[in-house]
Design a protein around this motif. Structure first.
Motif, PDB file in Angstrom:
ATOM      1  N   GLU A 128     -11.844  88.006 -72.280  1.00 46.39           N
ATOM      2  CA  GLU A 128     -12.870  88.421 -71.331  1.00 46.39           C
ATOM      3  C   GLU A 128     -14.071  89.101 -71.968  1.00 46.39           C
ATOM      4  O   GLU A 128     -14.861  89.751 -71.268  1.00 46.39           O
ATOM      5  CB  GLU A 128     -12.248  89.335 -70.272  1.00 46.39           C
ATOM      6  CG  GLU A 128     -11.470  90.512 -70.832  1.00 46.39           C
ATOM      7  CD  GLU A 128     -10.736  91.297 -69.744  1.00 46.39           C
ATOM      8  OE1 GLU A 128     -11.103  91.187 -68.552  1.00 46.39           O
ATOM      9  OE2 GLU A 128      -9.793  92.034 -70.089  1.00 46.39           O
ATOM     10  N   THR A 153     -13.267  85.883 -66.351  1.00 42.52           N
ATOM     11  CA  THR A 153     -14.637  85.403 -66.157  1.00 42.52           C
ATOM     12  C   THR A 153     -15.579  86.466 -65.587  1.00 42.52           C
ATOM     13  O   THR A 153     -16.784  86.428 -65.875  1.00 42.52           O
ATOM     14  CB  THR A 153     -14.633  84.162 -65.246  1.00 42.52           C
ATOM     15  OG1 THR A 153     -13.792  84.401 -64.112  1.00 42.52           O
ATOM     16  CG2 THR A 153     -14.087  82.957 -66.001  1.00 42.52           C
ATOM     17  N   ASN A 154     -15.079  87.407 -64.807  1.00 48.08           N
ATOM     18  CA  ASN A 154     -15.973  88.447 -64.280  1.00 48.08           C
ATOM     19  C   ASN A 154     -16.568  89.291 -65.402  1.00 48.08           C
ATOM     20  O   ASN A 154     -17.776  89.542 -65.449  1.00 48.08           O
ATOM     21  CB  ASN A 154     -15.224  89.353 -63.300  1.00 48.08           C
ATOM     22  CG  ASN A 154     -15.123  88.748 -61.916  1.00 48.08           C
ATOM     23  OD1 ASN A 154     -15.845  87.821 -61.578  1.00 48.08           O
ATOM     24  ND2 ASN A 154     -14.215  89.259 -61.113  1.00 48.08           N
ATOM     25  N   ASP A 155     -15.722  89.743 -66.307  1.00 49.42           N
ATOM     26  CA  ASP A 155     -16.223  90.561 -67.415  1.00 49.42           C
ATOM     27  C   ASP A 155     -17.093  89.738 -68.357  1.00 49.42           C
ATOM     28  O   ASP A 155     -18.081  90.248 -68.912  1.00 49.42           O
ATOM     29  CB  ASP A 155     -15.052  91.178 -68.188  1.00 49.42           C
ATOM     30  CG  ASP A 155     -14.509  92.420 -67.503  1.00 49.42           C
ATOM     31  OD1 ASP A 155     -15.018  92.764 -66.424  1.00 49.42           O
ATOM     32  OD2 ASP A 155     -13.576  93.040 -68.048  1.00 49.42           O
ATOM     33  N   LYS A 158     -20.521  89.453 -66.854  1.00 49.84           N
ATOM     34  CA  LYS A 158     -21.234  90.739 -66.993  1.00 49.84           C
ATOM     35  C   LYS A 158     -21.740  90.931 -68.422  1.00 49.84           C
ATOM     36  O   LYS A 158     -22.910  91.269 -68.638  1.00 49.84           O
ATOM     37  CB  LYS A 158     -20.294  91.881 -66.608  1.00 49.84           C
ATOM     38  CG  LYS A 158     -20.862  93.273 -66.859  1.00 49.84           C
ATOM     39  CD  LYS A 158     -19.894  94.343 -66.401  1.00 49.84           C
ATOM     40  CE  LYS A 158     -18.614  94.359 -67.210  1.00 49.84           C
ATOM     41  NZ  LYS A 158     -18.828  94.795 -68.627  1.00 49.84           N
ATOM     42  N   HIS A 164     -22.923  84.289 -61.644  1.00 53.22           N
ATOM     43  CA  HIS A 164     -21.899  83.427 -61.047  1.00 53.22           C
ATOM     44  C   HIS A 164     -22.611  82.310 -60.280  1.00 53.22           C
ATOM     45  O   HIS A 164     -23.415  82.571 -59.388  1.00 53.22           O
ATOM     46  CB  HIS A 164     -21.028  84.229 -60.069  1.00 53.22           C
ATOM     47  CG  HIS A 164     -20.103  85.188 -60.755  1.00 53.22           C
ATOM     48  ND1 HIS A 164     -18.975  84.782 -61.439  1.00 53.22           N
ATOM     49  CD2 HIS A 164     -20.138  86.539 -60.853  1.00 53.22           C
ATOM     50  CE1 HIS A 164     -18.344  85.843 -61.926  1.00 53.22           C
ATOM     51  NE2 HIS A 164     -19.033  86.917 -61.592  1.00 53.22           N
ATOM     52  N   TYR A 194     -11.774  83.973 -58.427  1.00 55.14           N
ATOM     53  CA  TYR A 194     -12.904  83.618 -57.558  1.00 55.14           C
ATOM     54  C   TYR A 194     -13.089  84.772 -56.589  1.00 55.14           C
ATOM     55  O   TYR A 194     -12.169  85.139 -55.859  1.00 55.14           O
ATOM     56  CB  TYR A 194     -12.602  82.320 -56.812  1.00 55.14           C
ATOM     57  CG  TYR A 194     -13.792  81.729 -56.086  1.00 55.14           C
ATOM     58  CD1 TYR A 194     -14.753  81.027 -56.788  1.00 55.14           C
ATOM     59  CD2 TYR A 194     -13.933  81.879 -54.711  1.00 55.14           C
ATOM     60  CE1 TYR A 194     -15.854  80.470 -56.129  1.00 55.14           C
ATOM     61  CE2 TYR A 194     -15.025  81.321 -54.050  1.00 55.14           C
ATOM     62  CZ  TYR A 194     -15.980  80.623 -54.756  1.00 55.14           C
ATOM     63  OH  TYR A 194     -17.061  80.070 -54.111  1.00 55.14           O
ATOM     64  N   ASN A 195     -14.276  85.344 -56.555  1.00 60.22           N
ATOM     65  CA  ASN A 195     -14.469  86.638 -55.907  1.00 60.22           C
ATOM     66  C   ASN A 195     -14.655  86.590 -54.392  1.00 60.22           C
ATOM     67  O   ASN A 195     -14.340  87.568 -53.710  1.00 60.22           O
ATOM     68  CB  ASN A 195     -15.685  87.341 -56.527  1.00 60.22           C
ATOM     69  CG  ASN A 195     -15.487  87.618 -58.005  1.00 60.22           C
ATOM     70  OD1 ASN A 195     -14.441  88.072 -58.421  1.00 60.22           O
ATOM     71  ND2 ASN A 195     -16.500  87.315 -58.806  1.00 60.22           N
TER      72      ASN A 195
END
Length: 293
Positions: A128, A153-155, A158, A164, A194-195
């Motif tokens: 990440e 994937t979020n980190d 960022k 996204h 997936y947020n």
């Protein structure tokens, strides 16, 4: 159930502080549950969460689902104590956040060994950060206990100062590098979360994209995402029918000493046979898991 065909279609994060959620997880159709001590837990609740997840893992109340505990980073105040507690929890694996080097993996393995963890306890790595992705090859080959990559994937978005997007074009390079390293060393690899839990169509599309890229499954943040994820990452009826034809035709050709195999007019190569056998084995493993859930 061998590791090579173990169902890991849906891998659901459960916050370690929420005992009701940990209890409810016993009834959810997720293939894997990750009891989280890291991102989902506030600093003043870390020790309580540790007690909760160790007790939950030790209960053996989750059927044949894999139980994984995500520890805090070893550089935090809680990381080493997390590893020591997880070693005796009965969990199937420990998930290590922000892995950026082979040394980090071997250090966790050393801590597990010192704490007396069973040799069957696997190490999973969160991929990440940019450094982690650029060292994916080194990390993937670091130790035999390392079994799986999870793409964080979020980190990554960022840290890359990216966005996204529906097609995830900013992530393609990182996802590909993680995939190549994992496959080079025979590791399982899971797609990131997936947020938007309200966007059902978008979620299904990203699951399909992950399947087409080669991922074995996807990490999830809400129970509502489990069933559509399971559906996408399971072999379809048509795929299983074709797989059965391919395996049967290949066995018949072998018995007859033939070097060429055709199914429905299509020439079949060893690669197709391997894929067919895997699909059939995965379907059988899913059935076994569901029967004991």
């Amino acid at each position: 159930m061998s590791n090579a065909v173990r169902p890991r279609r849906s891998v659901l994060y459960m916050p370690g502080t929420n005992t009701r959620a940990l209890e409810k997880a016993r009834t959810l159709p997720a293939d894997v549950l990750i009891f989280d001590l890291e991102d989902a837990v506030a600093p003043d609740a870390k020790e309580t969460a540790r007690v909760n997840v160790v007790a939950a893992a030790a209960s053996k109340a989750y059927g044949k689902r894999e139980i994984v505990i995500r520890c805090n980073g070893l550089g935090t105040d809680w990381g080493k104590d997390d590893v020591a507690a997880i070693a005796h929890s009965g969990a199937d694996a420990i998930l290590v956040p922000k892995v950026e080097s082979a040394t980090q993996v071997t250090h966790v393995v050393s801590l597990l060994d010192t704490a007396g963890a069973p040799t069957t306890m696997a190490v999973w790595a969160m991929m990440e950060t940019p450094k982690g992705i650029l060292r994916a090859d080194e990390i993937a080959g670091s130790h035999q206990r390392l079994q799986l990559f999870i793409m964080g994937t979020n980190d990554l978005v960022k840290d890359m100062r990216a966005r996204h997007t529906p097609m995830r074009l900013p992530m393609v390079t990182a996802l590909g590098l993680g995939m190549l390293a994992a496959r080079a060393y025979g590791l399982t690899i899971l797609d990131g979360v997936y947020n938007d839990i309200q966007d059902v169509e978008g979620f299904r599309a990203v699951c399909q994209q992950g399947l087409e890229m080669g991922f074995d499954g996807k990490t999830l943040i809400h129970p509502s995402q489990v069933e559509p994820c399971n559906e996408v990452f399971a072999p379809s009826v048509a795929e299983l029918e074709m797989a059965g034809k391919i395996v049967a035709a290949f066995k018949q050709a072998q018995a007859e000493g033939k070097g060429v195999v055709t199914v429905d007019g299509r020439m079949i190569e060893n690669l197709h046979v391997e894929q067919a056998e895997r699909a059939l084995a995965l379907a059988a493993a899913i059935k076994e898991l569901q029967a004991t859930a």
